[in-house]
Design a protein around this motif. Structure first.
Motif, PDB file in Angstrom:
ATOM      1  N   TYR A   1       0.829  -1.199   0.000  1.00  0.00           N
ATOM      2  CA  TYR A   1       0.000   0.000   0.000  1.00  0.00           C
ATOM      3  C   TYR A   1       0.868   1.256   0.000  1.00  0.00           C
ATOM      4  O   TYR A   1       0.634   2.203  -0.781  1.00  0.00           O
ATOM      5  CB  TYR A   1      -0.922  -0.012   1.214  1.00  0.00           C
ATOM      6  N   VAL A   2       1.873   1.275   0.869  1.00  0.00           N
ATOM      7  CA  VAL A   2       2.758   2.446   0.955  1.00  0.00           C
ATOM      8  C   VAL A   2       3.531   2.613  -0.344  1.00  0.00           C
ATOM      9  O   VAL A   2       3.708   3.723  -0.851  1.00  0.00           O
ATOM     10  CB  VAL A   2       3.722   2.303   2.151  1.00  0.00           C
ATOM     11  N   MET A   3       4.006   1.497  -0.924  1.00  0.00           N
ATOM     12  CA  MET A   3       4.797   1.566  -2.145  1.00  0.00           C
ATOM     13  C   MET A   3       3.957   2.085  -3.307  1.00  0.00           C
ATOM     14  O   MET A   3       4.411   2.905  -4.110  1.00  0.00           O
ATOM     15  CB  MET A   3       5.361   0.182  -2.476  1.00  0.00           C
ATOM     16  N   GLN A   4       2.693   1.652  -3.387  1.00  0.00           N
ATOM     17  CA  GLN A   4       1.844   2.013  -4.515  1.00  0.00           C
ATOM     18  C   GLN A   4       1.248   3.411  -4.391  1.00  0.00           C
ATOM     19  O   GLN A   4       1.076   4.106  -5.398  1.00  0.00           O
ATOM     20  CB  GLN A   4       0.726   0.985  -4.656  1.00  0.00           C
ATOM     21  N   THR A   5       0.906   3.826  -3.179  1.00  0.00           N
ATOM     22  CA  THR A   5       0.217   5.116  -2.994  1.00  0.00           C
ATOM     23  C   THR A   5       1.143   6.232  -2.529  1.00  0.00           C
ATOM     24  O   THR A   5       0.824   7.410  -2.705  1.00  0.00           O
ATOM     25  CB  THR A   5      -0.920   4.968  -1.975  1.00  0.00           C
ATOM     26  N   GLY A   6       2.240   5.877  -1.918  1.00  0.00           N
ATOM     27  CA  GLY A   6       3.138   6.890  -1.377  1.00  0.00           C
ATOM     28  C   GLY A   6       2.612   7.528  -0.099  1.00  0.00           C
ATOM     29  O   GLY A   6       3.196   8.497   0.410  1.00  0.00           O
ATOM     30  N   LYS A   7       1.501   7.028   0.413  1.00  0.00           N
ATOM     31  CA  LYS A   7       0.927   7.579   1.640  1.00  0.00           C
ATOM     32  C   LYS A   7       1.616   7.002   2.876  1.00  0.00           C
ATOM     33  O   LYS A   7       2.214   5.929   2.833  1.00  0.00           O
ATOM     34  CB  LYS A   7      -0.571   7.290   1.693  1.00  0.00           C
ATOM     35  N   GLN A   8       1.499   7.710   3.982  1.00  0.00           N
ATOM     36  CA  GLN A   8       2.083   7.270   5.242  1.00  0.00           C
ATOM     37  C   GLN A   8       1.003   6.634   6.115  1.00  0.00           C
ATOM     38  O   GLN A   8      -0.118   7.123   6.177  1.00  0.00           O
ATOM     39  CB  GLN A   8       2.721   8.450   5.984  1.00  0.00           C
ATOM     40  N   VAL A   9       1.354   5.534   6.763  1.00  0.00           N
ATOM     41  CA  VAL A   9       0.409   4.800   7.608  1.00  0.00           C
ATOM     42  C   VAL A   9       0.989   4.680   9.017  1.00  0.00           C
ATOM     43  O   VAL A   9       2.174   4.352   9.188  1.00  0.00           O
ATOM     44  CB  VAL A   9       0.123   3.397   7.037  1.00  0.00           C
ATOM     45  N   VAL A  10       0.143   4.948  10.001  1.00  0.00           N
ATOM     46  CA  VAL A  10       0.547   4.831  11.412  1.00  0.00           C
ATOM     47  C   VAL A  10      -0.240   3.683  12.043  1.00  0.00           C
ATOM     48  O   VAL A  10      -1.464   3.614  11.931  1.00  0.00           O
ATOM     49  CB  VAL A  10       0.281   6.142  12.185  1.00  0.00           C
ATOM     50  N   LEU A  11       0.455   2.776  12.705  1.00  0.00           N
ATOM     51  CA  LEU A  11      -0.175   1.641  13.391  1.00  0.00           C
ATOM     52  C   LEU A  11      -0.233   1.933  14.888  1.00  0.00           C
ATOM     53  O   LEU A  11       0.779   2.292  15.498  1.00  0.00           O
ATOM     54  CB  LEU A  11       0.631   0.358  13.156  1.00  0.00           C
ATOM     55  N   MET A  12      -1.417   1.789  15.484  1.00  0.00           N
ATOM     56  CA  MET A  12      -1.587   1.983  16.924  1.00  0.00           C
ATOM     57  C   MET A  12      -2.093   0.680  17.539  1.00  0.00           C
ATOM     58  O   MET A  12      -3.096   0.125  17.092  1.00  0.00           O
ATOM     59  CB  MET A  12      -2.575   3.120  17.203  1.00  0.00           C
ATOM     60  N   ILE A  13      -1.401   0.200  18.567  1.00  0.00           N
ATOM     61  CA  ILE A  13      -1.788  -1.027  19.271  1.00  0.00           C
ATOM     62  C   ILE A  13      -1.990  -0.691  20.747  1.00  0.00           C
ATOM     63  O   ILE A  13      -1.053  -0.239  21.419  1.00  0.00           O
ATOM     64  CB  ILE A  13      -0.720  -2.131  19.114  1.00  0.00           C
ATOM     65  N   ASP A  14      -3.179  -0.918  21.249  1.00  0.00           N
ATOM     66  CA  ASP A  14      -3.501  -0.598  22.639  1.00  0.00           C
ATOM     67  C   ASP A  14      -3.264  -1.813  23.536  1.00  0.00           C
ATOM     68  O   ASP A  14      -3.236  -2.957  23.070  1.00  0.00           O
ATOM     69  CB  ASP A  14      -4.957  -0.151  22.744  1.00  0.00           C
ATOM     70  N   GLU A  15      -3.087  -1.544  24.843  1.00  0.00           N
ATOM     71  CA  GLU A  15      -2.906  -2.580  25.866  1.00  0.00           C
ATOM     72  C   GLU A  15      -1.808  -3.562  25.472  1.00  0.00           C
ATOM     73  O   GLU A  15      -1.956  -4.782  25.573  1.00  0.00           O
ATOM     74  CB  GLU A  15      -4.226  -3.313  26.140  1.00  0.00           C
ATOM     75  N   VAL A  16      -0.689  -3.018  25.064  1.00  0.00           N
ATOM     76  CA  VAL A  16       0.409  -3.847  24.583  1.00  0.00           C
ATOM     77  C   VAL A  16       1.000  -4.701  25.699  1.00  0.00           C
ATOM     78  O   VAL A  16       1.608  -5.754  25.454  1.00  0.00           O
ATOM     79  CB  VAL A  16       1.487  -2.963  23.931  1.00  0.00           C
ATOM     80  N   ASP A  17       0.825  -4.277  26.987  1.00  0.00           N
ATOM     81  CA  ASP A  17       1.383  -5.033  28.107  1.00  0.00           C
ATOM     82  C   ASP A  17       0.865  -6.469  28.133  1.00  0.00           C
ATOM     83  O   ASP A  17       1.569  -7.395  28.532  1.00  0.00           O
ATOM     84  CB  ASP A  17       1.043  -4.356  29.436  1.00  0.00           C
ATOM     85  N   ARG A  18      -0.377  -6.650  27.746  1.00  0.00           N
ATOM     86  CA  ARG A  18      -0.980  -7.976  27.823  1.00  0.00           C
ATOM     87  C   ARG A  18      -0.326  -8.973  26.873  1.00  0.00           C
ATOM     88  O   ARG A  18      -0.451 -10.184  27.051  1.00  0.00           O
ATOM     89  CB  ARG A  18      -2.477  -7.887  27.502  1.00  0.00           C
ATOM     90  N   SER A  19       0.345  -8.455  25.854  1.00  0.00           N
ATOM     91  CA  SER A  19       0.953  -9.346  24.859  1.00  0.00           C
ATOM     92  C   SER A  19       2.460  -9.445  25.012  1.00  0.00           C
ATOM     93  O   SER A  19       3.129 -10.017  24.157  1.00  0.00           O
ATOM     94  CB  SER A  19       0.630  -8.835  23.442  1.00  0.00           C
ATOM     95  N   SER A  20       2.996  -8.914  26.116  1.00  0.00           N
ATOM     96  CA  SER A  20       4.455  -8.837  26.241  1.00  0.00           C
ATOM     97  C   SER A  20       5.120 -10.199  26.344  1.00  0.00           C
ATOM     98  O   SER A  20       6.314 -10.320  26.097  1.00  0.00           O
ATOM     99  CB  SER A  20       4.829  -7.980  27.464  1.00  0.00           C
ATOM    100  N   ASP A  21       4.372 -11.232  26.768  1.00  0.00           N
ATOM    101  CA  ASP A  21       4.971 -12.558  26.838  1.00  0.00           C
ATOM    102  C   ASP A  21       4.381 -13.496  25.783  1.00  0.00           C
ATOM    103  O   ASP A  21       4.436 -14.721  25.912  1.00  0.00           O
ATOM    104  CB  ASP A  21       4.805 -13.154  28.239  1.00  0.00           C
ATOM    105  N   ASN A  22       3.806 -12.902  24.732  1.00  0.00           N
ATOM    106  CA  ASN A  22       3.234 -13.680  23.643  1.00  0.00           C
ATOM    107  C   ASN A  22       4.260 -13.786  22.527  1.00  0.00           C
ATOM    108  O   ASN A  22       4.645 -12.781  21.917  1.00  0.00           O
ATOM    109  CB  ASN A  22       1.952 -13.003  23.137  1.00  0.00           C
ATOM    110  N   GLN A  23       4.713 -15.001  22.230  1.00  0.00           N
ATOM    111  CA  GLN A  23       5.797 -15.188  21.276  1.00  0.00           C
ATOM    112  C   GLN A  23       5.423 -14.697  19.873  1.00  0.00           C
ATOM    113  O   GLN A  23       6.248 -14.136  19.155  1.00  0.00           O
ATOM    114  CB  GLN A  23       6.188 -16.665  21.220  1.00  0.00           C
TER     115      GLN A  23
END
Length: 408
Positions: free
Chosen positions: A14-36
């Protein structure tokens, strides 16, 4: 796993084709800190980030991980039989430098809008300063104090104008032990879950111990992480006065209910309708200490002595008065306890006996505190940890003050 990989590859295309910038937001990341799987995903993003800088790949413009802990200090547990360790999967995180607290000018702006909307009068700058004094700009606490004033204090009188004493009254409401919110529940939960933090907070709030503010020290970092510690000119301090009073009340009540339930007595002789007999309280506490704790070793008394008095005081004034720890605004000097009872205020300074020179310094300090409140009478509780000490009491004329001092 495949979903994470597909998402990453889709973003690259998507970024390569459109040249647009994308921001990823992930909430409650602590819960996944021990998820491989999640850790593998973070590793994948890190690899794509490094390749993007070399012009070899496309990925998110930024990745925002929201949670309690800093991604750089997540405690990871990759296998069930392995202890948690500080081992961040991502060492390319940048510091979040935005100050989310309200400064007095920002509080004043909100009050100005409120005043215009409600068509009322108030001293904007003074009230904003007082709100900041109690909250240090903590957004939730600023809003909560204002809510108390708007919904609980002002409706009880004829005019709707705000007064400076309304902020003091709102402060008493929010630190009252019977009032609770999830914020305060989290505050005490974090203390209970981390014994080292609990002990450090105990020494700071109850025993007045001073120590440098260095967030690289694990226990101080933990206190900063949970919004309990903040830096000051003197070193480490509790983030704001609301938190400090809530913690102070929590520690004394906990001691009263768990360790010193023999203190839960009160007597009508301690107070009348309009006045609290502080001298009698100190005398009774001296008697109590002599009869019950004279055999205790010095280490115990140095740690618990001050807490014993605070727990002794609580049931006496409970429901009739209000006791609090109040820093003097001008120089952040700290008095131990200020008790309000009716229209009266009483300043009680707790000191350790370190000789006559230190005693005279303590008297001068107490005299200065009394000047702040335009009082001529104060109280001094002196802890003497020497063997063969004398349990005594005396009235001292110092400068233009009358000071009642008791040794325990």
């Amino acid at each position: 796993m495949h979903n994470f990989e597909e998402l990453s590859h889709w973003i690259s295309r998507y970024v390569m084709q459109t040249g647009k910038q994308v921001v990823l937001m992930i909430d409650e990341v602590d819960r996944s800190s021990d998820n491989q799987i999640f850790l593998h995903f973070l590793g994948m993003l890190r690899e794509k980030y490094l390749k993007r800088n070399e012009g070899e790949d496309y990925t998110f413009q930024s990745v925002i991980l929201a949670g309690v802990h800093n991604i750089k200090t997540l405690k990871l547990k990759l296998r069930p039989d392995v202890a948690h360790k500080l081992n961040s999967p991502w060492n390319i995180a940048i510091d979040f430098m935005v100050d989310l607290s309200f400064q007095p000018d920002g509080i004043a702006t909100m009050l100005r809008d409120y005043r215009h909307d409600k068509r009322i009068e108030m001293d904007i700058q003074t009230i904003a300063g007082k709100l900041y004094h109690y909250t240090s700009g903590y957004p939730y606490l600023v809003s909560k104090l204002c809510k108390f004033i708007d919904e609980n204090i002002v409706p009880g009188r004829q005019d709707a104008n705000w007064r400076i004493e309304d902020v003091d009254e709102a402060f008493k409401m929010i630190v009252k032990g019977s009032y609770s919110t999830t914020l305060f529940d989290s505050l005490t939960k974090n203390l209970e879950n981390h014994p080292a933090l609990y002990n450090q907070v105990f020494q700071l709030v109850i025993n007045g111990q001073e120590f440098p503010f260095n967030p690289q020290v694990p226990v101080i970092h933990l206190g900063v992480l949970y919004g309990i510690f903040a830096p000051s000119d003197e070193g480490c301090k509790i983030y704001n006065r609301v938190f400090e009073q809530r913690i102070y009340d929590y520690l004394t009540t906990r001691a009263l209910t768990e360790s010193y339930n023999d203190l839960t007595f009160a007597s009508a002789e301690y107070h009348s309708e309009s006045r609290l007999n502080v001298a009698l309280i100190l005398q009774k506490f001296q008697t109590f200490m002599k009869e019950n704790y004279s055999h205790k070793d010095r280490k115990f008394l140095e740690r618990e002595g001050r807490l014993l008095f605070l727990a002794f005081l609580k049931p006496i004034i409970n429901g009739k008065g209000f006791e609090f720890k109040e820093p003097v605004v001008a120089e952040e000097r700290r008095m131990d306890v200020v008790v309000t009872y009716g229209s009266q205020r009483h300043v009680i300074e707790l000191k350790r006996w370190d000789g006559e020179k230190a005693h005279q310094k303590g008297l001068r300090q107490l005299s200065d505190y009394l000047d702040i409140y335009s009082l001529k009478e104060g109280y001094l509780l002196i802890y003497d940890f020497n063997k063969g000490k004398e349990y005594k009491q005396t009235r001292i004329e110092f400068q233009d003050k009358q000071i009642f001092a008791v040794w325990v």
